[in-house]
Every structure is written in C-alpha cells, then in structure tokens.
Motif scaffolding. Sequence first.
Motif, short mmCIF file in Angstrom:
data_model
loop_
_atom_site.label_atom_id
_atom_site.label_comp_id
_atom_site.label_asym_id
_atom_site.label_seq_id
_atom_site.Cartn_x
_atom_site.Cartn_y
_atom_site.Cartn_z
N ALA A 174 6.37 9.48 5.55
CA ALA A 174 5.06 10.23 4.81
C ALA A 174 4.80 11.17 5.55
O ALA A 174 4.23 10.53 6.97
CB ALA A 174 4.15 8.73 4.43
N ALA A 175 3.85 11.86 4.98
CA ALA A 175 2.88 12.05 6.24
C ALA A 175 1.25 11.67 6.07
O ALA A 175 1.32 10.99 5.27
CB ALA A 175 2.20 13.67 5.03
N ARG B 271 7.92 -4.05 8.91
CA ARG B 271 6.39 -4.62 8.81
C ARG B 271 5.98 -4.02 7.85
O ARG B 271 4.17 -4.52 7.37
CB ARG B 271 5.98 -3.52 9.78
N ILE B 272 6.24 -3.86 6.77
CA ILE B 272 5.64 -3.42 5.43
C ILE B 272 5.41 -4.35 4.05
O ILE B 272 4.31 -4.15 3.78
CB ILE B 272 6.36 -2.40 4.02
N PRO C 165 -2.41 -2.49 9.18
CA PRO C 165 -2.53 -1.16 9.72
C PRO C 165 -1.23 -0.17 9.47
O PRO C 165 -1.00 1.29 9.01
CB PRO C 165 -2.75 -1.18 11.01
N TYR C 166 -0.07 -1.03 9.44
CA TYR C 166 1.49 0.22 9.59
C TYR C 166 1.61 0.54 8.16
O TYR C 166 1.87 2.14 7.59
CB TYR C 166 2.37 -0.52 9.97
N ALA C 167 1.57 -0.60 7.26
CA ALA C 167 2.11 0.08 6.31
C ALA C 167 1.32 0.88 5.33
O ALA C 167 1.05 1.65 4.73
CB ALA C 167 1.75 -1.50 4.99
N VAL D 198 1.22 4.28 8.20
CA VAL D 198 2.68 5.31 8.59
C VAL D 198 3.35 4.75 7.79
O VAL D 198 3.96 6.58 7.57
CB VAL D 198 2.96 4.12 10.02
N GLU D 199 3.51 4.39 6.10
CA GLU D 199 4.16 4.32 5.37
C GLU D 199 3.55 4.63 3.65
O GLU D 199 3.94 5.51 3.25
CB GLU D 199 4.79 3.12 5.20
N ARG D 200 1.89 4.95 4.61
CA ARG D 200 1.09 5.13 3.02
C ARG D 200 0.70 4.60 1.97
O ARG D 200 1.35 4.94 1.15
CB ARG D 200 1.58 6.77 2.84
#
Length: 285
Positions: free
Chosen positions: A149-150, A195-196, A201-203, A206-208
């Motif tokens: 994801a951007a 991790r989602i 914070p990662y969800a 990073v993965e938006r």
Amino acid sequence: MDAWDAWIGRSENRQDHIDPALVRRWLAMLDMEELSDDVVPQGLHWCLCTPETATAGLGPDGHPLRDASPNSFLPPVPLPRRMWASSIVEFLTPLHIGEHLSRRSKIMSIAEKSGGSGSLVFVEVEHLTAGAKGTAIREVQTIVYREAAAPDAPLTPPPLGETAFNPADWTTHHIVSPNEPMLFRYSALTFNSHRIHYDLPYATDVERYRGLVVHGPLTATLMLDLASRQFGNNALSGFAFRGLSPAICGELLHLVMRENDAEIEFGAFADDGRPVMAASATRKI
C-alpha cells in the motif's frame, strides 16, 4: 514456462493431535459451553497442523519467509501483502478429542491477475486432513498476494457510514464485536503471527487498514458457531466462504443465516451494512 510452474504440485506433510486443552481454549475463545461428547466443533481444524517456522524465519508481516529453495512450500511471490481470500471445505468425518492427525497440503494452481489495487497473485492450496478413519476434511484454500500500500493510501475499509444493517431478509441474526482479546486468542490458537491482527501501527501505517483486522477464518468460525447453535454440533457436510472486505476489531459484526432449499446461506456485515464475508453450507443428510 510460468515463473511459478515449479511450485505447482509441491506438497508438505504435518502431524498433530487434538489436545483436550486446545479444545477447552477454543470453546473459551468463542464463549461456548463444555462439549457433551468428544466430537470437536467444525472449524477447529484451522488450529491444527499449523506452520511451526522459527521466529527468525518470519518475514516483516509475521508470516514465514518465502524463497526459491526447495524447502519453501509457498512460492516467493514478490508482493508483500497476503490475505486468506476464500476456502471450500468438505467435512467428511467428525474429528475427536485425542485423535492423531496428518495433513497433506499441495499447491493446486498459481495465477497472476490485475485488479483495482494493482497486481495480484492467487495461490490455490489443497489441504487433506486425515484421522483414524481416513480423510476427515478436504479444504481448498485460496491465498491472494497484493502490492504494498502507498504510504498515503486511504485507510481501508472506509469509516462506518450513517446507514444501519437491516437483517429483515435473514431468519437468524447474531451480533458480535470481535475485540483484542478474541483476536489475540485466535492468533495464539492458530499460531498465526500476521501483524495485521495484533500490531496496530503496522496494520494502519504499513498495510493501511483502519484498525486491527479480524482474521478471515475467525469470521468463518463465527458463522460455523452460528450454525452449530442452530442445528447442533457437526451438522454441516460442506462450507464455503469468501472474504469481501475487512472486519475491524472492536466494531459490531452482524452474522446472519437463512436456509434456501438444500443450502444454507450466511453473511457477515459491518454495522453500516458493508458486506464483510459471504458463505454457504450444506447440511448432513
């Protein structure tokens, strides 16, 4: 030759047994009462024969690393985001507490496609779980890999709207709110370190995603639990589900069910009516 042809037909085997403590923890996670016999609930097979990759062998998302070696069961698809898209499950023989199991997993197909979110790779895996009486469960699972994801991509799913889910067309309606303890317990039971499901914070960054993501098979498990409460334990001969959009931790999830002739139809919806998962099942004769 396709880049992933060498992985088609690749297989792996795992062993396990149905420990009474595992079953008790499963029941506790779902707020279910103690079983009246030794037949385990349908859906518990997703806690069995799980990958046991060492922590050092996990990737940035918490899933086992994939590479081009013969020891890598899944292909090294260069797309970082992984989702359990769907499953088709045949329940052939009930599983019992204390039973020893083996599971043979085989890659059936790999397909590259393009979608609205970019490149996609679909990996279809067959899992055959066998117990004392032979093959007990046959499942065909579809995993989808997606592009990163951007950093400024809109969070998904969008915020809840002002509409409300209307259960009028369904005969059974149950509301749950999968929370952090439930997600933690399901991750622990399935040895899933994606991790989602626990790293906010990662969800989000990073993965938006808009929050922690409810596991797809956990939503499917809640549907199976709904069927069990309606029809009794191990009442289904087949079950198929398909993820439509993420369910977010802490938000209401509407689980619904209705019978259409010989088939049972399920749905999972967010509180504003957004479809989360669709499923169907057949009952044992």
